[in-house]
Design a protein around this motif. Structure first.
Motif, mmCIF file in Angstrom:
data_model
loop_
_atom_site.group_PDB
_atom_site.id
_atom_site.type_symbol
_atom_site.label_atom_id
_atom_site.label_comp_id
_atom_site.label_asym_id
_atom_site.label_seq_id
_atom_site.Cartn_x
_atom_site.Cartn_y
_atom_site.Cartn_z
ATOM 1 N N UNK A 1 35.517 39.342 48.046
ATOM 2 C CA UNK A 1 34.066 39.350 48.206
ATOM 3 C C UNK A 1 33.645 38.538 49.430
ATOM 4 N N UNK A 2 34.293 37.398 49.660
ATOM 5 C CA UNK A 2 33.962 36.554 50.812
ATOM 6 C C UNK A 2 34.277 37.259 52.126
ATOM 7 N N UNK A 3 35.356 38.028 52.139
ATOM 8 C CA UNK A 3 35.757 38.712 53.370
ATOM 9 C C UNK A 3 34.977 40.004 53.605
ATOM 10 N N UNK A 4 34.427 40.573 52.538
ATOM 11 C CA UNK A 4 33.673 41.827 52.652
ATOM 12 C C UNK A 4 32.340 41.657 51.931
ATOM 13 N N UNK A 5 31.419 40.887 52.510
ATOM 14 C CA UNK A 5 30.155 40.596 51.826
ATOM 15 C C UNK A 5 29.294 41.824 51.584
ATOM 16 N N UNK A 6 29.568 42.917 52.283
ATOM 17 C CA UNK A 6 28.787 44.137 52.075
ATOM 18 C C UNK A 6 29.200 44.859 50.784
ATOM 19 N N UNK A 7 30.306 44.430 50.165
ATOM 20 C CA UNK A 7 30.754 45.012 48.908
ATOM 21 C C UNK A 7 30.430 44.081 47.742
ATOM 22 N N UNK A 8 30.383 44.634 46.550
ATOM 23 C CA UNK A 8 30.340 43.846 45.324
ATOM 24 C C UNK A 8 31.679 44.040 44.640
ATOM 25 N N UNK A 9 32.428 42.949 44.519
ATOM 26 C CA UNK A 9 33.794 43.025 44.002
ATOM 27 C C UNK A 9 33.896 42.184 42.739
ATOM 28 N N UNK A 10 34.419 42.779 41.684
ATOM 29 C CA UNK A 10 34.573 42.085 40.407
ATOM 30 C C UNK A 10 36.040 42.038 40.017
ATOM 31 N N UNK A 11 36.392 40.990 39.295
ATOM 32 C CA UNK A 11 37.736 40.858 38.743
ATOM 33 C C UNK A 11 37.645 40.299 37.342
ATOM 34 N N UNK A 12 38.798 40.057 36.757
ATOM 35 C CA UNK A 12 38.803 39.517 35.403
ATOM 36 C C UNK A 12 40.196 39.472 34.837
ATOM 37 N N UNK A 13 40.276 39.409 33.514
ATOM 38 C CA UNK A 13 41.553 39.181 32.854
ATOM 39 C C UNK A 13 41.810 40.247 31.805
#
Length: 283
Positions: free
Chosen positions: A58-70
Motif C-alpha cells: 500500500x505504501x509503494x502503490x498509494x493509488x491502490x487499496x491493498x488488504x491482507x490478513x490471516x
C-alpha cells in the motif's frame, strides 16, 4: 472490456513469497493492477499472515487499496484468536477460517480413501455441530477490529454456523468461493446467509479449472442478487491467468450469461468497496 476493469477489485489473490511457486509476486501484481486501472486487491496466503506485506505494498502503490490478513491453518495455531488479534494490530483486514487444512476439505480430497486419518485437520464445530469456543472468540476479535471474515474451506454447515453467530455480533462474513465442489453452499444456505448480512463469493478459479460451470455460477448469482455477491479470481497458480486477466475473462463469460456492465460493476466494484469501507472504519 477494459472499462469493466477500471476501478475493479480482486479480493482473493495468492502471490509470492509462498511455500509453493506462484504466478507472480506482490510487486508485479500491484504493477499489473495499476496498469489495468484496477482499484485494489487482497493478498492471501494459506500459511502466513499477509497484513504487513499488504501495508508495505500500500505504501509503494498509494493509488491502490491493498488488504491482507490471516488464514487460520495450523501454522498460525489453527483457530487461534490470538493470531487474529495480532494480525489486526498489524493492519490485517481479513481473517479466513481454515482452508487447505480444514477437515471437511480434506474429507472431500480423500473421498475415495475412507480409511484416511484426518484427525490432525481442523474443524470449527464439535461433534454436535456447535461452534467451538475459540471459533466464537475469533468472531469476537474480528467484530472488535471490524475485520471481514471468510469461511475458508470449511464445510457449508460449519460455515452457516459461523454466519449465524456472526450476525448476532454484527460481524461481516463472506462465504468463500461458495460454489466450490469441496465446500459448496446450497441455494437455500446462500439465501439464508445474505438475509443475515453475509456476502457470497464466486471465484473464477472454479470455472476456469472446470470445477463449476459458468451457467451454475450465473444461476446462483441470480438467486441471491448481485448486490450480495463478490467476484474474485482466487488465482496465483502457475496454470492460471494473472489476476487482471482473470477478472477480465470472468466479466466476459458472465456477460455471455446475460449480466450487464452495471451488474458486473456492482460485484466487481461496489461490493468490494463496501467491504473495504467497513474495514477502514476501524483504522
Amino acid at each position: 472490456m477494459e472499462d469493466l476493469l477500471k476501478g475493479a477489485y480482486d479480493l482473493h489473490i495468492h502471490t509470492a513469497p509462498d511455500v509453493v511457486q506462484r504466478k507472480c509476486g506482490d510487486l508485479e501484481l500491484a504493477r499489473r493492477l495499476v496498469h489495468r486501472g484496477m482499484a485494489g486487491c487482497a493478498i492471501k496466503n494459506h500459511y502466513f499472515d499477509t497484513a504487513v506485506r499488504a501495508k508495505l505494498l500500500q505504501e509503494q502503490f498509494p493509488q491502490l487499496r491493498v488488504a491482507g490478513g490471516v488464514t487460520l491453518n495450523r501454522s498460525v495455531g489453527g483457530v487461534n484468536p490470538d493470531a487474529v488479534e495480532r494480525s489486526a494490530q498489524a493492519g490485517g483486514k481479513l481473517v479466513w477460517f481454515p482452508t487447505l487444512e480444514a477437515r471437511s476439505y480434506q474429507q472431500y480430497q480423500h473421498r475415495n480413501e475412507p480409511s484416511a486419518d484426518l484427525s490432525r485437520f481442523l474443524s470449527v464445530c464439535d461433534e454436535k455441530g456447535n461452534l467451538l469456543p475459540q471459533a466464537l472468540e475469533v468472531l469476537d476479535v474480528a467484530t472488535r477490529h471490524q475485520m471481514v471474515v471468510g469461511t475458508g474451506h470449511i464445510g457449508a454447515d460449519e460455515g452457516m454456523a459461523l454466519v449465524r453467530a456472526a450476525a448476532e455480533r454484527g460481524c461481516t462474513v463472506v462465504l468463500t468461493h461458495a460454489d466450490n465442489p469441496a465446500d459448496c453452499y446450497s441455494i437455500q444456505q446462500q439465501q439464508e446467509a445474505v438475509a443475515l448480512g453475509a456476502y457470497v463469493e464466486h471465484s473464477f478459479f472454479t470455472t476456469y479449472h472446470n470445477r463449476t460451470p459458468i451457467e451454475e455460477i450465473a444461476r446462483q448469482i441470480r438467486t441471491v442478487g448481485c448486490e450480495h455477491v463478490l467476484l474474485t479470481t482466487d488465482f496465483g497458480q502457475l496454470n492460471s491467468l494473472y489476476s487482471d486477466e482473470g477478472m477480465e475473462e470472468y466479466a466476459r463469460v458472465l456477460m455471455t450469461q446475460g449480466f450487464t456492465a452495471k451488474e458486473l460493476g456492482i460485484m466487481m466494484r461496489q461490493v468490494p468497496e463496501r467491504l473495504l469501507e467497513g474495514m477502514s472504519s476501524a483504522d
